[in-house]
Design a protein around this motif. Structure first.
Motif, PDB file in Angstrom:
ATOM      1  N   LEU A  88       0.769  -1.406   0.141  1.00 52.94           N
ATOM      2  CA  LEU A  88      -0.155   0.042   0.417  1.00 52.94           C
ATOM      3  C   LEU A  88       0.723   0.882   0.007  1.00 52.94           C
ATOM      4  O   LEU A  88       2.009   0.946   0.643  1.00 52.94           O
ATOM      5  CB  LEU A  88      -1.214   0.084   1.031  1.00 52.94           C
ATOM      6  N   SER A  89       0.171   2.532  -0.760  1.00 52.96           N
ATOM      7  CA  SER A  89       1.405   3.599  -0.796  1.00 52.96           C
ATOM      8  C   SER A  89       0.468   4.379   0.687  1.00 52.96           C
ATOM      9  O   SER A  89      -0.506   3.961   1.305  1.00 52.96           O
ATOM     10  CB  SER A  89       1.077   4.229  -1.727  1.00 52.96           C
ATOM     11  N   GLU A  92      -2.991   5.388   0.463  1.00 53.91           N
ATOM     12  CA  GLU A  92      -3.964   4.586   1.080  1.00 53.91           C
ATOM     13  C   GLU A  92      -3.643   3.645   1.989  1.00 53.91           C
ATOM     14  O   GLU A  92      -4.272   3.581   2.781  1.00 53.91           O
ATOM     15  CB  GLU A  92      -3.512   3.265  -0.004  1.00 53.91           C
ATOM     16  N   LYS A  93      -2.621   4.493   2.924  1.00 56.55           N
ATOM     17  CA  LYS A  93      -2.733   3.726   4.423  1.00 56.55           C
ATOM     18  C   LYS A  93      -3.089   5.108   5.368  1.00 56.55           C
ATOM     19  O   LYS A  93      -3.346   4.618   6.430  1.00 56.55           O
ATOM     20  CB  LYS A  93      -1.074   3.984   4.798  1.00 56.55           C
TER      21      LYS A  93
END
Length: 156
Positions: A88-89, A92-93
C-alpha cells in the motif's frame, strides 16, 4: 591458543575452585537463577490502542474470509495481510493511520482518568478504613477485657 586455559590445564595447576564456579554457572543453563517476579496486571487498566497496521488487519481479515471461506490458517491470513500492507502507498494507508491516531487520543484520555483514579485513589481510602476498623476492634477488645477483669475482682 597461547594464554588460554582449558579445564584440564586449570585442574593440573590446582585451580579447581574457579573450574567449579564456571561449571556451577553453566549448570543454570546460562540463565540467572534469581528471577524477578512479574507485577500483577490490573484488570481495570485500559488496553493500548491498535496500531495502523492492526486497524488495517481488522478490515483485511473480513475481506480475506469472504474471498477464501475454506481457509482455516491464521498464519496465511497474517502473511497475506502483511504483504498487502507493504504494497500500500502512504495515501492508501492514511485512513488507517487516522483511525489509529483517533484511538490513541481516546486511549490517552482514558489513561489520564485511570491514573487520576489511582492517584486520588480509592485504594488510599480503603487502607484508612481498614486501619480504623482494626483500631476500633482492638479498643473494644481491650475494654471488654478490662470489664471482665473487674468482675472477677468483685467476686473475691
Amino acid at each position: 591458543m597461547k594464554g588460554a586455559k582449558s579445564k584440564s590445564d586449570a585442574t593440573k595447576n590446582g585451580d579447581k575452585l574457579s573450574v567449579k564456579r564456571k561449571v556451577a554457572a553453566n549448570d543454570a543453563g546460562g540463565r540467572k537463577t534469581s528471577k524477578k517476579e512479574k507485577a500483577v496486571k490490573d484488570p481495570n487498566k485500559p488496553k493500548r490502542p491498535a496500531s495502523a497496521f492492526f486497524v488495517f488487519m481488522e478490515d483485511f481479515r473480513t475481506q480475506f474470509k469472504e474471498k477464501h471461506p475454506n481457509n482455516k490458517s491464521v498464519s496465511v491470513v497474517g502473511k497475506a495481510g502483511g504483504d498487502k500492507w507493504k504494497s500500500l502507498s502512504d495515501a492508501e494507508k492514511a485512513p488507517y493511520v487516522a483511525k489509529a491516531e483517533k484511538r490513541k487520543v481516546e486511549y490517552n484520555k482514558t489513561m489520564d482518568a485511570y491514573n487520576k483514579k489511582l492517584a486520588g485513589g480509592s485504594n488510599a481510602d480503603d487502607d484508612e478504613e481498614e486501619e480504623s476498623d482494626k483500631s476500633k476492634s482492638e479498643v473494644n477488645d481491650e475494654d471488654e477485657e478490662e470489664e471482665g477483669s473487674d468482675e472477677e475482682e468483685d467476686d473475691d
